[in-house]
Design a protein around this motif. Structure first.
Motif, PDB file in Angstrom:
ATOM      1  N   ALA A  72      25.917 -17.131   2.127  1.00  0.00           N
ATOM      2  CA  ALA A  72      25.930 -18.267   1.371  1.00  0.00           C
ATOM      3  C   ALA A  72      24.902 -17.800   0.077  1.00  0.00           C
ATOM      4  CB  ALA A  72      25.463 -19.430   1.830  1.00  0.00           C
ATOM      5  N   PHE A  73      24.030 -16.828   0.406  1.00  0.00           N
ATOM      6  CA  PHE A  73      23.122 -16.355  -0.651  1.00  0.00           C
ATOM      7  C   PHE A  73      23.156 -14.764  -1.169  1.00  0.00           C
ATOM      8  CE2 PHE A  73      21.500 -20.163   1.262  1.00  0.00           C
ATOM      9  CZ  PHE A  73      21.263 -21.161   0.456  1.00  0.00           C
ATOM     10  N   GLY A  74      24.298 -14.228  -0.641  1.00  0.00           N
ATOM     11  CA  GLY A  74      24.311 -12.931  -0.941  1.00  0.00           C
ATOM     12  C   GLY A  74      25.248 -12.017   0.259  1.00  0.00           C
ATOM     13  N   ALA A  75      25.126 -10.970   0.049  1.00  0.00           N
ATOM     14  CA  ALA A  75      25.822 -10.012   0.709  1.00  0.00           C
ATOM     15  C   ALA A  75      24.986  -9.952   2.258  1.00  0.00           C
ATOM     16  CB  ALA A  75      26.152  -8.604   0.243  1.00  0.00           C
ATOM     17  N   MET A  76      25.830  -9.466   3.364  1.00  0.00           N
ATOM     18  CA  MET A  76      25.038  -9.079   4.546  1.00  0.00           C
ATOM     19  C   MET A  76      24.012  -8.612   4.632  1.00  0.00           C
ATOM     20  SD  MET A  76      26.678  -7.627   8.187  1.00  0.00           S
ATOM     21  CE  MET A  76      26.898  -5.962   7.253  1.00  0.00           C
ATOM     22  N   THR A  77      23.878  -7.596   3.697  1.00  0.00           N
ATOM     23  CA  THR A  77      22.574  -6.224   3.479  1.00  0.00           C
ATOM     24  C   THR A  77      21.867  -6.695   2.572  1.00  0.00           C
ATOM     25  OG1 THR A  77      23.944  -4.747   2.304  1.00  0.00           O
ATOM     26  CG2 THR A  77      24.109  -4.623   4.713  1.00  0.00           C
ATOM     27  N   ASP A  78      21.909  -7.976   1.661  1.00  0.00           N
ATOM     28  CA  ASP A  78      20.858  -8.245   0.438  1.00  0.00           C
ATOM     29  C   ASP A  78      19.788  -8.676   1.016  1.00  0.00           C
ATOM     30  OD1 ASP A  78      22.941  -7.513  -1.257  1.00  0.00           O
ATOM     31  OD2 ASP A  78      23.222  -9.822  -1.817  1.00  0.00           O
ATOM     32  N   ARG A  79      18.617  -8.063   0.667  1.00  0.00           N
ATOM     33  CA  ARG A  79      17.178  -8.374   1.029  1.00  0.00           C
ATOM     34  C   ARG A  79      16.550  -9.338   0.136  1.00  0.00           C
ATOM     35  NH1 ARG A  79      14.998  -3.752   4.206  1.00  0.00           N
ATOM     36  NH2 ARG A  79      13.031  -4.481   3.507  1.00  0.00           N
ATOM     37  N   GLY A  80      15.513 -10.381   0.950  1.00  0.00           N
ATOM     38  CA  GLY A  80      14.889 -11.034   0.020  1.00  0.00           C
ATOM     39  C   GLY A  80      15.596 -12.280  -0.721  1.00  0.00           C
ATOM     40  N   THR A  81      16.762 -12.673  -0.139  1.00  0.00           N
ATOM     41  CA  THR A  81      17.570 -13.960  -0.652  1.00  0.00           C
ATOM     42  C   THR A  81      17.039 -15.092  -0.172  1.00  0.00           C
ATOM     43  OG1 THR A  81      19.308 -13.969   1.201  1.00  0.00           O
ATOM     44  CG2 THR A  81      19.591 -12.126  -0.792  1.00  0.00           C
ATOM     45  N   PRO A  82      17.176 -16.215  -0.578  1.00  0.00           N
ATOM     46  CA  PRO A  82      16.559 -17.344  -0.495  1.00  0.00           C
ATOM     47  C   PRO A  82      17.131 -18.142   0.940  1.00  0.00           C
ATOM     48  CG  PRO A  82      17.770 -17.878  -2.135  1.00  0.00           C
ATOM     49  CD  PRO A  82      17.749 -16.442  -1.928  1.00  0.00           C
ATOM     50  N   TRP A  83      18.046 -17.342   1.751  1.00  0.00           N
ATOM     51  CA  TRP A  83      18.509 -18.096   2.922  1.00  0.00           C
ATOM     52  C   TRP A  83      17.475 -18.589   4.027  1.00  0.00           C
ATOM     53  CZ3 TRP A  83      18.239 -16.802   8.087  1.00  0.00           C
ATOM     54  CH2 TRP A  83      17.904 -15.498   8.343  1.00  0.00           C
ATOM     55  N   THR A  84      16.260 -17.670   3.812  1.00  0.00           N
ATOM     56  CA  THR A  84      15.070 -18.147   4.605  1.00  0.00           C
ATOM     57  C   THR A  84      14.231 -19.196   4.260  1.00  0.00           C
ATOM     58  OG1 THR A  84      13.761 -16.387   3.743  1.00  0.00           O
ATOM     59  CG2 THR A  84      14.974 -15.723   5.397  1.00  0.00           C
ATOM     60  N   ARG A  85      14.478 -19.855   3.041  1.00  0.00           N
ATOM     61  CA  ARG A  85      13.642 -20.721   2.957  1.00  0.00           C
ATOM     62  C   ARG A  85      14.120 -22.272   3.394  1.00  0.00           C
ATOM     63  NH1 ARG A  85       9.096 -18.819   0.642  1.00  0.00           N
ATOM     64  NH2 ARG A  85       9.629 -16.827  -0.429  1.00  0.00           N
ATOM     65  N   ALA A  86      12.851 -23.137   3.296  1.00  0.00           N
ATOM     66  CA  ALA A  86      13.140 -24.586   4.048  1.00  0.00           C
ATOM     67  C   ALA A  86      14.399 -25.154   3.075  1.00  0.00           C
ATOM     68  CB  ALA A  86      11.949 -25.384   3.923  1.00  0.00           C
ATOM     69  N   GLY A  87      15.249 -25.804   3.739  1.00  0.00           N
ATOM     70  CA  GLY A  87      16.310 -26.249   3.169  1.00  0.00           C
ATOM     71  C   GLY A  87      17.702 -25.555   3.308  1.00  0.00           C
ATOM     72  N   ASN A  88      17.289 -24.316   3.193  1.00  0.00           N
ATOM     73  CA  ASN A  88      18.627 -23.227   3.448  1.00  0.00           C
ATOM     74  C   ASN A  88      18.668 -22.690   4.981  1.00  0.00           C
ATOM     75  OD1 ASN A  88      18.759 -23.578   0.804  1.00  0.00           O
ATOM     76  ND2 ASN A  88      17.687 -21.633   0.257  1.00  0.00           N
ATOM     77  N   HIS A  89      17.628 -22.733   5.526  1.00  0.00           N
ATOM     78  CA  HIS A  89      17.268 -22.038   6.742  1.00  0.00           C
ATOM     79  C   HIS A  89      18.123 -22.332   7.911  1.00  0.00           C
ATOM     80  CE1 HIS A  89      15.050 -20.374  10.491  1.00  0.00           C
ATOM     81  NE2 HIS A  89      14.774 -19.213   9.503  1.00  0.00           N
ATOM     82  N   VAL A  90      18.696 -21.607   8.581  1.00  0.00           N
ATOM     83  CA  VAL A  90      19.411 -22.212   9.801  1.00  0.00           C
ATOM     84  C   VAL A  90      18.881 -21.122  10.977  1.00  0.00           C
ATOM     85  CG1 VAL A  90      21.693 -22.448  10.958  1.00  0.00           C
ATOM     86  CG2 VAL A  90      21.276 -23.275   8.427  1.00  0.00           C
ATOM     87  N   GLY A  91      18.524 -21.627  12.053  1.00  0.00           N
ATOM     88  CA  GLY A  91      18.062 -20.732  13.236  1.00  0.00           C
ATOM     89  C   GLY A  91      18.700 -21.289  14.644  1.00  0.00           C
ATOM     90  N   ASN A  92      18.222 -20.641  15.644  1.00  0.00           N
ATOM     91  CA  ASN A  92      18.781 -21.302  16.898  1.00  0.00           C
ATOM     92  C   ASN A  92      17.598 -21.403  17.923  1.00  0.00           C
ATOM     93  OD1 ASN A  92      18.393 -18.254  17.191  1.00  0.00           O
ATOM     94  ND2 ASN A  92      19.658 -18.357  19.010  1.00  0.00           N
ATOM     95  N   GLY A  93      16.357 -21.331  17.312  1.00  0.00           N
ATOM     96  CA  GLY A  93      15.230 -21.443  18.469  1.00  0.00           C
ATOM     97  C   GLY A  93      14.877 -22.899  18.633  1.00  0.00           C
TER      98      GLY A  93
END
Length: 536
Positions: free
Chosen positions: A189-210
């Motif tokens: 949703a925030f770029g290609a599979m191999t894009d680095r440093g995209t905002p998918w890891t930010r709060a509000g975007n982040h989805v984990g399974n832990g």
């Protein structure tokens, strides 16, 4: 900017507030990571602070019991292994969910491992998956079709993994961030599979399974986590949340602990250890730790391309004095690279303290009494303890060899970038075991390893480590690993300094912690023993 942010954080902690400025719940575990994390993308991070955070937000196929370090079920509820020990068939839980409620599937793991192995991502830890059939060839671009790699989702909840050769520690690898799954739709949703440093890891975007969900990440201030309501083992989580802090000043960290604003520190000032041993031993942790503290040498910079210079620096290092007079927490001098207690492995011991031999080697290299060697830099990441060690080493090398060493301090992210770009002379480094096997230490200096960061390239060393991967007879495998370590220490791209003791402070109300040599903390095990009124 960072110093200013840490000052604000210190003030915030003193008044007992969380990252949002509101009073924290009493049932929130407050942990210091010791620095600001690189990212929360498990496929791109490399450090211990990032691993501590990522294991709250992501979960692999297996986990480790912190008390025994034996693999236990996680996303995979069971598995079988073929007779030749090369094919693992994992059965995934049908109730495993991402934090957005999506099911965790075998296809998620197939996608995630394809992502970290994709050459375009340039993940430093991709080599951790090289035990899988054709993983190395795919990562290096020798093959383009991931279908040839030994990872197959044969159904929504079945994953079949084929290895190149038997790997006795394979099930122990899945707590490593390289093996953790990512959510495809969120990443893309925030770029290609191999894009680095995209905002998918930010709060509000982040989805984990832990076990925990990311609800806030204020860089240089706080990372806040709350229990993942969709986690398959949600009823086992006793905390209302975890707050991870990035305090890199040890004095601030220790004051925050004394004020009751941190439950767990990352470190402790060296001069405070005797004080706590005498006055508050119940909160002081001095745990065995499978780790080595060393100096990395940049072989692409002169005069460090000359092995005699590297050996001279190593021989002029009085490790006994350093551990006894400076460290004082049970650390052991490192006359080899792989730490003791690594699965019964016994290292060769070719290193020694020999000041006269060091002077002779440096003279043989063309620098008698250090004459002709320009001042060089010793890089370390921000920490009073690293500074104190570096100052001691600086004096030793000046007194013994006559060389001038300039100390260079950088914050965590800049420091990592300097090593990645080979923009340093010597750099403080460490390796903490990801699993209990000597190969985890030795593989760092393979010519193609993302953790090499020295310019060291030895076909003979590479061949020995690869032979260690393939050998199934344990006695022969250990002989091969000893030969590899001896080769590494002869070539000396690293200067081992000491073997770790894990020293930190933990409040007495923290429960569920199980010490282990990997320093692994399984966050879902933790709880706080609070008075009933405080818990409410």
């Amino acid at each position: 900017m960072k110093k200013f942010a840490v000052l604000i954080l210190a003030t915030m902690l003193v008044v007992g507030c969380g990252g949002g400025g509101e009073p924290s719940s009493a049932n929130i575990l407050r942990v210091n990571l010791g620095t600001e994390v690189q990212d929360l993308d498990p496929h791109l991070v490399t450090g211990v602070p990032e691993h501590r955070a990522c294991t709250a937000f992501f979960e692999g196929l297996t986990d480790l019991d912190p008390g025994t370090l034996k693999p236990i079920p996680a996303v995979a509820q069971s598995w079988t292994v073929s007779e030749d020990q090369r094919v693992y068939t994992f059965q995934l839980r049908t109730d495993a969910r991402w934090t957005n409620g999506d099911p965790v599937t075998a296809q998620d793991f197939e996608y995630s491992w394809r992502r970290i192995l994709s050459p375009g991502l340039a993940a430093e830890y991709a080599y951790m998956l090289y035990c899988i059939k054709n993983a190395k060839a795919f990562n290096e671009g020798a093959i383009a079709d991931f279908a040839e790699v030994g990872v197959k989702a044969t159904g929504p909840h079945e994953l079949v993994v084929t290895l190149d050769s038997p790997t006795p520690y394979f099930l122990e690898l899945h707590t490593h961030q390289a093996y953790l799954p990512v959510h495809q739709a969120t990443v893309e949703a925030f770029g290609a599979m191999t894009d680095r440093g995209t905002p998918w890891t930010r709060a509000g975007n982040h989805v984990g399974n832990g076990a925990y969900s990311l609800v806030e990440w204020r860089p240089n201030e706080v990372i806040r986590a709350v229990p993942n309501e969709h986690y398959w083992n949600r009823t086992a989580i006793k905390l209302d949340g975890i707050e991870f802090y990035p305090i890199d000043n040890l004095q601030t960290e220790e004051r925050s602990f004394r004020a009751g604003d941190l439950h767990v520190t990352e470190d402790i000032p060296l001069d405070k250890i005797p004080v706590y041993q005498k006055e508050n031993p119940e909160v002081l942790r001095l745990d065995p730790y499978l780790g080595v503290y060393y100096y990395r040498v940049n072989l692409t910079h002169k005069p460090f391309d000359d092995v005699r210079v590297r050996r001279a620096l190593s021989m002029a290092l009085d490790r006994e004095r350093l551990t006894q007079d400076v460290m004082k927490a049970g650390e052991r001098p490192a006359y080899h690279y792989v730490p003791p207690g690594c699965g019964g492995y016994e290292s060769p011991v070719p290193l020694r303290y020999d000041p006269e031999g060091a002077k002779a080697l440096l003279a043989e290299a063309g620098y008698p009494n250090g004459e002709g060697i320009p001042p060089f830099e010793l890089l370390y990441n921000t920490s009073e303890n690293h500074k104190r060690i570096a100052e001691t080493v600086q004096r030793m090398w000046k007194e013994t060899l006559g060389v001038d060493v300039q100390l260079l301090n950088q914050d965590w992210k800049v420091y990592l970038a300097s090593m990645d770009n080979l923009d340093y002379d010597l750099a403080r480094s460490a390796w903490i075991g990801d699993y209990v096997d000597p190969l985890n230490f030795l593989e760092c200096f393979l010519s193609y390893s993302g953790n090499n960061r020295t310019g060291y390239n030895s076909p003979a060393y590479d061949a020995l480590v690869k032979a260690g991967y393939a050998e199934t007879d344990e006695t022969k495998r250990q002989e091969i690993m000893r030969e590899a370590e001896e080769r590494l220490l002869t070539d000396q791209p690293v200067i081992p300094v000491y073997f770790y003791t894990r020293k930190f402070l933990m409040a007495t109300e923290v429960k569920g912690y199980k010490p282990n040599v990997l320093g692994y903390m399984r966050w879902e095990d933790f709880w706080l023993d609070l008075p009933e009124a405080a818990a409410k």
